[in-house]
Design an enzyme around this catalytic site. Structure first.
Site, PDB file in Angstrom:
ATOM      1  N   GLY A 306     -38.902  80.301 -56.383  1.00 46.99           N
ATOM      2  CA  GLY A 306     -38.210  81.082 -55.313  1.00 46.99           C
ATOM      3  C   GLY A 306     -36.566  81.236 -55.912  1.00 46.99           C
ATOM      4  N   SER A 307     -35.865  81.503 -54.683  1.00 47.79           N
ATOM      5  CA  SER A 307     -34.523  81.901 -55.031  1.00 47.79           C
ATOM      6  C   SER A 307     -33.588  81.132 -55.919  1.00 47.79           C
ATOM      7  CB  SER A 307     -33.842  82.105 -53.759  1.00 47.79           C
ATOM      8  OG  SER A 307     -34.521  83.045 -52.936  1.00 47.79           O
ATOM      9  N   THR A 308     -33.781  79.926 -56.428  1.00 46.13           N
ATOM     10  CA  THR A 308     -33.126  79.252 -57.524  1.00 46.13           C
ATOM     11  C   THR A 308     -33.172  80.513 -58.888  1.00 46.13           C
ATOM     12  OG1 THR A 308     -34.944  78.114 -58.309  1.00 46.13           O
ATOM     13  CG2 THR A 308     -33.444  77.087 -56.916  1.00 46.13           C
ATOM     14  N   LYS A 310     -32.508  83.137 -58.815  1.00 48.01           N
ATOM     15  CA  LYS A 310     -31.290  84.266 -58.724  1.00 48.01           C
ATOM     16  C   LYS A 310     -30.021  84.036 -59.423  1.00 48.01           C
ATOM     17  CE  LYS A 310     -33.085  85.614 -53.805  1.00 48.01           C
ATOM     18  NZ  LYS A 310     -32.740  85.682 -52.720  1.00 48.01           N
TER      19      LYS A 310
END
Length: 704
Positions: A306-308, A310
């Site tokens: 997921g967004s980690t 980014k």
């Protein structure tokens, strides 16, 4: 005639005697000269009858933490036996076999935790000299042995052996693993450190050989040959026992309060890559091996993060020289060329915002637009691999996996940029995060501090640099973005904010892929929530990565992580200033009907500046009331004079504004997130019932 017969018989006997003598001579010669007779090694047989060999058992090495606390060691173990043969007893008043089987079974069943029927079945065996009692009767401790002996049961005895013992029980279990005795009496590692370092821990048995007589005693004057044993190596881990206790306690609390399938947390030294804590829930006790999952979730199971991710997409853009944080894009959704619609997590986005804001709010469309306009697939993939994703970290733990960084088509690339469609492990994130804490230098995480051999040789392990993968400018920019993500009230990571702690980080929420390989599972629980953070911001000392699977609330992860941060900060004295009365939490009581000036003075003495509405002498309403707040939170007081004016809104966050406007029944529209940028009605304007105010916010991002 008779004389001739006698002569013939005598000659015959002589010939027969000579033949037998010849046969015997040949047989003896064959035996003397042959190594084997009738498939039996004569020399070996003779040696066994006259030679005594005693095995000198090597001790298995001990596993310690970084302060020499024992985590795994060999201890004496006992197997319970019962003598059933009555011939052992020569004095009826002092029996040496089991006499009263029923009473013996009754007592042992209680002491061993066995069913009475199971115990009596062992004692009722026929035509056996002695019996054991299965699994429950093996691996008994000294205390358990003494308790059974205290019962004074005739015919009960013990065989002493050695077993592996883990003094802390369910503690660091997936990292340490376990070892158990095989059929030949050797202790073999089967999981974790015990397995991967089994050869070093095992050592080499020695032996003593001497000649014995028929009674088994050493024959005087003969030589005794001894091969000394070599004990196994002692292994010292980088784990800090106190930090591990912080982890175990925090995740146990969370498991009792929230429902989830699994919660994993790793803590590392931000400057060296040493793993200081390594925990998973549910776990197991290696002493009893109540294991449901034999794969280590922190290194042997890869999942979509997921967004980690980014963090690393933004780093790639910064390193490529294509990133401009003040540039804007339209958030909410993005339609790819194949008509796939990619949406932000809140489905509607935040309107037109900057890329910096997109990171702070964890906007999926921010990274999608970055990839569409500025970056390409190869650049992103190459950078992720430079950070270690897609490769094993090399902790030398069993079954470590490399994850998958494989994307080709446009939608796959977009998904990968915000952490879907690729897989990583928690320990890989620890590795990648060392670049943030070491000014762009990538470090190799490690779990072995040193190995101490029985000959006194010591092999020490230390910080290993894998080279620079980011510039100082990129790192400082990312630190600022990650700081706002946690510290801004509207930042996606604000659940991890702790007043007075300089924490930086990035959250992630990833859908769980369907087991049939088609799409993702649906439902609020079918996600993995994660956090990648470190502190303090400017010179990080601690890195933490955590993930929780199938939980409906972020609190199941944020609460234990915040508790861990506070315990570690106190333990390491990272924030060593004494608690300041000005910044500690305050008790806000009920001030209604009290004099305005008195309440104002009391609050100011607590380092709280109240927002007083109206010029009256008495307080008629307040927010909040009867609660505990920090000094940075606001207290609104309404007086008995209704000449309310709009206060100075400088420094107000979105939540502050919503509280104020709701408290005063003012109609409002708030655009953006962060802190006050502009307002449609000036401060000091008298508040009227039909008032409507429009406010614009922005994040205070300061990047040079």
């Amino acid at each position: 005639m008779k004389k001739e017969n006698k002569v013939k018989i005598s000659n015959l006997l002589l010939i027969l005697a000579l033949f037998l003598f010849l046969v015997i001579t040949l047989r003896v010669s064959y035996i003397a000269l042959s190594k084997e007779v009738d498939d039996i090694n004569i020399q070996e047989l003779a040696s066994k009858r006259t030679t005594k060999t005693t095995i000198l058992k090597a001790n298995r090495g001990t596993i310690f933490d970084n302060s020499s606390n024992v985590l795994a060691q060999d201890v004496s173990s006992y197997t319970l036996i019962a003598y059933l043969d009555s011939t052992r007893t020569t004095d009826p008043d002092n029996p040496n076999h089991v006499v009263d089987k029923e009473n013996t079974a009754l007592v042992l069943s209680a002491l061993l935790g066995m069913e009475y029927e199971a115990v009596i079945s062992y004692l009722n065996k026929e035509n056996v000299y002695q019996t054991e009692f299965g699994v429950k009767g093996r691996g008994l401790t000294e205390l358990e042995k003494d308790t059974i002996l205290a019962a004074n049961l005739p015919g009960i005895d013990f065989i002493e052996t050695t077993k592996r013992y883990y003094p802390y029980g369910q503690f660091l279990s997936y990292l340490i693993g376990y070892a158990k005795m095989d059929e030949e009496g050797n202790i073999i590692g089967e999981m974790g450190i015990e397995k991967s370092y089994n050869e070093e821990l095992t050592g080499t048995n020695g032996k003593t050989v001497y000649q014995k007589d028929l009674q088994g005693y050493k024959i005087a004057g003969t030589k005794e040959l001894t091969e000394e044993k070599v004990d196994g190596d002692n292994i010292y881990l980088t784990i800090d026992n106190n930090i591990q206790f912080f982890l175990e306690e925090a995740i146990t609390k969370s498991s009792s309060k929230y429902e989830f399938d699994e919660l994993d947390i790793i803590v590392a030294n931000a400057k060296t890559g040493e793993v200081l804590g390594y925990a998973t829930n549910p776990s197991f006790d290696p002493n009893i091996r109540d294991i449901e999952n034999y794969l280590d979730p922190n290194s042997s199971i890869a999942f979509e993060p997921g967004s980690t991710m980014k963090i690393y997409t933004y780093m790639a853009a910064l390193e490529a020289g294509v990133y401009k944080g003040s540039d804007t894009y339209k958030s909410g959704s993005f339609t790819a060329k194949d008509k796939t619609v990619i949406s932000d997590w809140n489905k509607v986005g935040w309107g037109v915002i900057t890329y910096d804001q997109g990171f702070i709010y964890s906007s999926n469309t921010a990274v999608v637009n970055l990839m569409d306009k500025y970056l390409d697939s190869d650049t992103l993939k190459t950078y992720l691999k430079r950070l270690g994703f897609g490769s094993k970290v090399g902790l030398n733990l069993p079954n470590e996996v490399s994850g998958k960084i494989d994307f080709k088509y446009e939608t796959e690339v977009f998904n990968a940029a915000f952490g879907q469609g690729i897989t990583t492990t928690p320990i890989q994130h620890i590795k990648a995060l060392t670049t943030i804490s070491n000014d762009g230098e990538l470090l190799k995480p490690y779990i072995i501090k040193k190995i101490e051999k029985s000959n006194g040789e010591v092999i020490e392990y230390e910080r290993t640099s894998l080279g620079r993968v980011a510039s100082s400018k990129t790192i400082e920019y990312m630190k600022n973005l990650m700081w706002h993500t946690v510290n801004d009230p509207d930042g996606a990571g604000h659940a991890y904010y702790i007043e007075g702690y300089d924490i930086i980080g990035k959250t992630g929420t990833a859908q769980i892929a369907s087991t049939n390989g088609e799409g993702y599972l649906t439902g609020d629980k079918e996600v993995i929530r994660s956090i990648a953070l470190m502190f303090p911001k400017d010179d990080p000392e601690i890195i933490i990565y955590g993930a929780v699977k199938r939980s409906t609330t972020v609190s199941s992860l944020s609460e234990p992580v915040k508790e861990i941060i506070q315990n570690i900060a106190k333990y390491y004295n990272i924030y060593n200033e004494p608690e300041d009365e000005a910044t500690s939490n305050k008790e806000i009581k009920n001030y209604i009907n009290e004099e305005t000036e008195t309440v104002k003075e009391e609050l100011q003495s607590m380092n709280i500046t109240p927002i007083i509405l109206g010029s009256g002498d008495v307080i008629t309403d307040q927010y909040p009331i009867n609660t505990t707040i920090s000094s940075s939170e606001k207290v609104f007081l309404i007086t008995d004079q209704t000449d309310y004016v709009l206060p100075d809104l400088t420094g107000y966050s979105r939540s502050d504004l919503e509280t104020l406007f709701t408290f005063l029944n003012i109609s409002y529209t708030i655009k953006g997130n962060g802190y006050l940028k502009s307002q449609s009605i000036k401060s000091g304007t008298k508040i009227t019932p039909d008032m409507h105010i429009e406010v614009a916010l922005e994040s205070e991002i300061k990047n040079e």
